[in-house]
Enzyme design. Structure first.
Site, PDB file in Angstrom:
ATOM      1  N   SER A 104       0.823  -1.207   0.046  1.00 58.91           N
ATOM      2  CA  SER A 104       0.077  -0.201  -0.017  1.00 58.91           C
ATOM      3  C   SER A 104       0.747   1.276   0.277  1.00 58.91           C
ATOM      4  CB  SER A 104      -0.928  -0.031   1.175  1.00 58.91           C
ATOM      5  OG  SER A 104      -1.927   0.983   1.205  1.00 58.91           O
ATOM      6  N   ASP A 243      -2.616   6.012  -3.419  1.00 57.55           N
ATOM      7  CA  ASP A 243      -1.513   5.678  -2.526  1.00 57.55           C
ATOM      8  C   ASP A 243      -0.988   4.450  -3.692  1.00 57.55           C
ATOM      9  OD1 ASP A 243      -3.499   3.727  -2.422  1.00 57.55           O
ATOM     10  OD2 ASP A 243      -3.198   3.291  -0.420  1.00 57.55           O
ATOM     11  N   ASP A 245      -1.086   1.475  -4.061  1.00 56.55           N
ATOM     12  CA  ASP A 245      -2.018   0.173  -4.440  1.00 56.55           C
ATOM     13  C   ASP A 245      -3.193   0.957  -4.999  1.00 56.55           C
ATOM     14  OD1 ASP A 245      -3.088   0.534  -1.778  1.00 56.55           O
ATOM     15  OD2 ASP A 245      -3.628  -1.412  -2.022  1.00 56.55           O
ATOM     16  N   ASP A 247      -6.144   2.046  -3.563  1.00 55.55           N
ATOM     17  CA  ASP A 247      -7.218   2.033  -2.843  1.00 55.55           C
ATOM     18  C   ASP A 247      -7.523   3.212  -2.107  1.00 55.55           C
ATOM     19  OD1 ASP A 247      -5.565   1.396  -0.824  1.00 55.55           O
ATOM     20  OD2 ASP A 247      -6.277  -0.321  -0.183  1.00 55.55           O
TER      21      ASP A 247
END
Length: 450
Positions: A104, A243, A245, A247
Site C-alpha cells: 500500500s 497511494d 496500490d 485503494d
C-alpha cells in the site's frame, strides 16, 4: 484475530526478506491457498494475482504462482494493477480468489499480501485461519496431471478501466476540466490517466514513472505536497492523489488546499442526501474528525464510528445497511459503486457530485468545519495496561465531561507497540492542547507505575 500468526487486519505485511515476507513463505502460502480452495470443492480453482510496482513483486509473484500451481490451481497474472482492480476482476472473471502483492502506502522495502474472495470482498476470518493452518502443514505437490497452469491476462487494464467508467452516468463528461493525477509511482500509473482522459479531462500526470524503488517516495496520497504544487503551477481545476496500490485517494482543490477522507465523505454524503439516495448512516472511524460528525448532523445524517481499518468500516456498513463509509486517510467505501475501497471510483464519485451541484471542490466542502485535533503518543512498557487503571479512567471521564457536546477524546492502544495514542478534538485549540498534555501525562505516570 488473536489466533492468527500471519494475517493482520489487512493481510500480511512486513520487511522484504524477513519471514513471512520472503520467497519461501510465499511459495508455501500459494500452495496453502490452492489447497484450501480445493477442499472447498473446486477441482481446478482459478486464482488471479495482481501487484503494485515495487521491485520485490516479481519475486513474490513467481513464488505464489509456483505454490498455487503445485496445489492444482490455475493462475491468471494481471501484472501491475490497483488493489480494487483485483477485487473487481476476481468477481468479473469468476475466479475463486484474488491475490494482491502490495504494501500500500509503505516504502519499496516493505511488501505484503492481500486476498479477495470470489465476490470481491476481503476473506473471512475462518478462511484466513484455514490458510494459516495449511501454511504450516507439509508441502505436498499434486500429481503431475493435476498441476495448474498460468496465463497472463493481457486485457486486465482495459477491463478495469471500463468498470471504473461504468460507475458514473453514461452521459457524464469531464470535458473542460484540467486534472492533475498523482499516481504515487504505483499501481494506478497506467489505468488512472487512461480513465480520466477517456472521460474527456485534460490530464497532467505526476508520479507515473515507477522504477521499482520510487513507489510512494515524496508523491502520492501520503505526500500530497507534490500534488498541491502541481495543481497551482498548472492552474488545474482539481488534483487527485492515489497511494501505492490505488485503494486510497486524497484531493486538492484549485486553491491548492488538501481534502482528506473526511472531506470526501462529507461531499459524497451531502450529494447523496440532496438526491434522496443516501442509505443508512455514514460510517467513519475513531479518527474521523468531530467536525464531520457535526456537519453530517446538520443534514440529519448519523455518523457511526468503527475501529480504524477498512475491514471494520465494512463490518459496520453491513451491520447498519449503509452504503458510504471510510477513513480520514482516504480509504472510501461507496458500496453502491464497488465492493471495496477504490481510489479511482471514489474520485469519480466526487467529480460526479460536483458536476451535479455545479460547485467546485472548495465550495462543496464549505459546510464541513474541522475541529482542532491534537494527537500525542505515550510510549512506555506498561502503556497498554495503564488504560484500565482507575487513575486514567477518572481522568478520561473528566476530559469527556469537559468536552461534552463540543469535542471528543480517544485513548487507543497500539496493537503492535507499547504505545497509547491520546487524541483530543475541540473548538478551542489551546484548550485541546492542554487537555491532551494533561491526559498523556497521567497515562505515562500510570504506565511507569504498572
Amino acid at each position: 484475530m488473536n489466533q492468527r500468526k500471519y494475517f493482520g487486519t489487512d493481510g500480511i505485511r512486513g520487511l522484504v526478506g524477513q519471514w513471512p515476507i520472503s520467497a519461501d513463505f510465499m511459495l508455501r502460502l500459494g500452495r496453502a491457498v490452492g489447497s484450501v480452495l480445493a477442499r472447498e470443492g473446486k477441482e481446478r480453482p482459478q486464482v488471479l494475482i495482481g501487484k503494485d510496482t515495487r521491485i520485490s513483486g516479481y519475486m513474490f509473484e513467481a513464488a505464489l504462482e509456483a505454490g498455487l500451481v503445485a496445489a492444482g490451481a490455475d493462475v491468471g497474472l494481471l501484472g501491475p494493477m490497483p488493489t480494487p482492480a483485483v477485487a473487481f476482476l476476481t468477481r468479473s472473471m469468476r475466479a475463486q480468489t484474488g491475490v494482491v502483492i502490495s504494501a500500500s502506502h509503505n516504502p519499496h522495502h516493505d511488501n505484503g499480501i492481500k486476498f479477495f474472495s470470489a465476490n470481491g470482498e476481503k476473506l473471512s476470518d475462518a478462511v484466513e485461519l484455514a490458510i494459516e493452518q495449511e501454511v504450516d502443514a507439509d508441502f505436498v505437490t499434486v500429481a503431475s496431471e493435476r498441476l495448474g497452469k498460468a496465463i497472463r491476462v493481457s486485457d486486465a487494464v482495459a477491463r478495469y478501466a471500463e468498470f471504473c467508467k461504468a460507475t458514473v452516468a453514461e452521459d457524464f463528461s469531464l470535458r473542460g476540466l484540467k486534472i492533475v493525477l498523482d499516481c504515487a509511482h504505483g499501481a494506478t500509473y497506467q489505468v488512472a490517466p487512461k480513465v480520466f482522459a477517456e472521460l474527456g479531462a485534460e490530464v497532467l500526470a505526476i508520479g507515473d514513472k515507477p522504477d521499482g524503488f520510487n513507489i510512494n517516495h515524496n508523491v502520492g496520497s501520503t505526500h500530497p505536497q507534490a500534488l498541491q504544487q502541481a495543481v497551482l503551477a498548472h492552474g488545474a481545476d482539481i488534483g487527485i492523489a492515489f497511494d501505492g496500490d490505488g485503494d486510497r485517494v486524497m484531493l486538492v482543490d484549485r486553491h491548492g488546499m488538501l481534502a482528506d477522507g473526511d472531506d470526501i465523505l462529507y461531499v459524497l454524503a451531502r450529494s447523496l442526501h440532496a438526491q434522496g439516495r443516501l442509505k443508512g448512516p455514514v460510517v467513519g472511524t475513531l479518527m474521523s474528525n468531530y467536525g464531520l460528525q457535526l456537519a453530517l448532523a446538520e443534514l440529519d445524517v448519523p455518523l457511526i464510528r468503527a475501529n480504524v481499518g477498512d475491514r471494520y468500516v465494512m463490518q459496520q456498513l453491513k451491520q447498519h445497511d449503509g452504503m458510504l463509509g471510510g477513513e480520514t486517510s482516504g480509504h472510501i467505501l461507496s458500496l453502491d459503486r464497488a465492493t471495496t475501497g477504490d481510489g479511482i471510483v471514489a474520485a469519480l464519485a466526487v467529480l460526479e457530485a460536483l458536476t451535479s451541484s455545479g460547485q467546485d471542490l472548495a465550495m462543496a466542502r464549505q459546510g464541513l468545519k474541522k475541529l482542532p485535533q491534537v494527537m500525542l503518543n505515550v510510549r512506555a512498557a506498561g502503556a497498554r495496561e495503564a488504560l484500565s487503571s482507575s487513575e486514567v479512567q477518572q481522568a478520561l471521564a473528566e476530559v469527556e465531561q469537559t468536552l461534552h457536546g463540543r469535542g471528543r477524546v480517544v485513548l487507543r492502544a497500539s496493537g503492535t507497540e507499547p504505545l497509547v495514542r491520546v487524541t483530543i478534538e475541540g473548538a478551542d485549540a489551546v484548550e485541546v492542547q492542554q487537555l491532551a498534555e494533561r491526559l498523556a501525562g497521567i497515562v505515562k505516570s500510570a504506565a511507569e507505575r504498572s
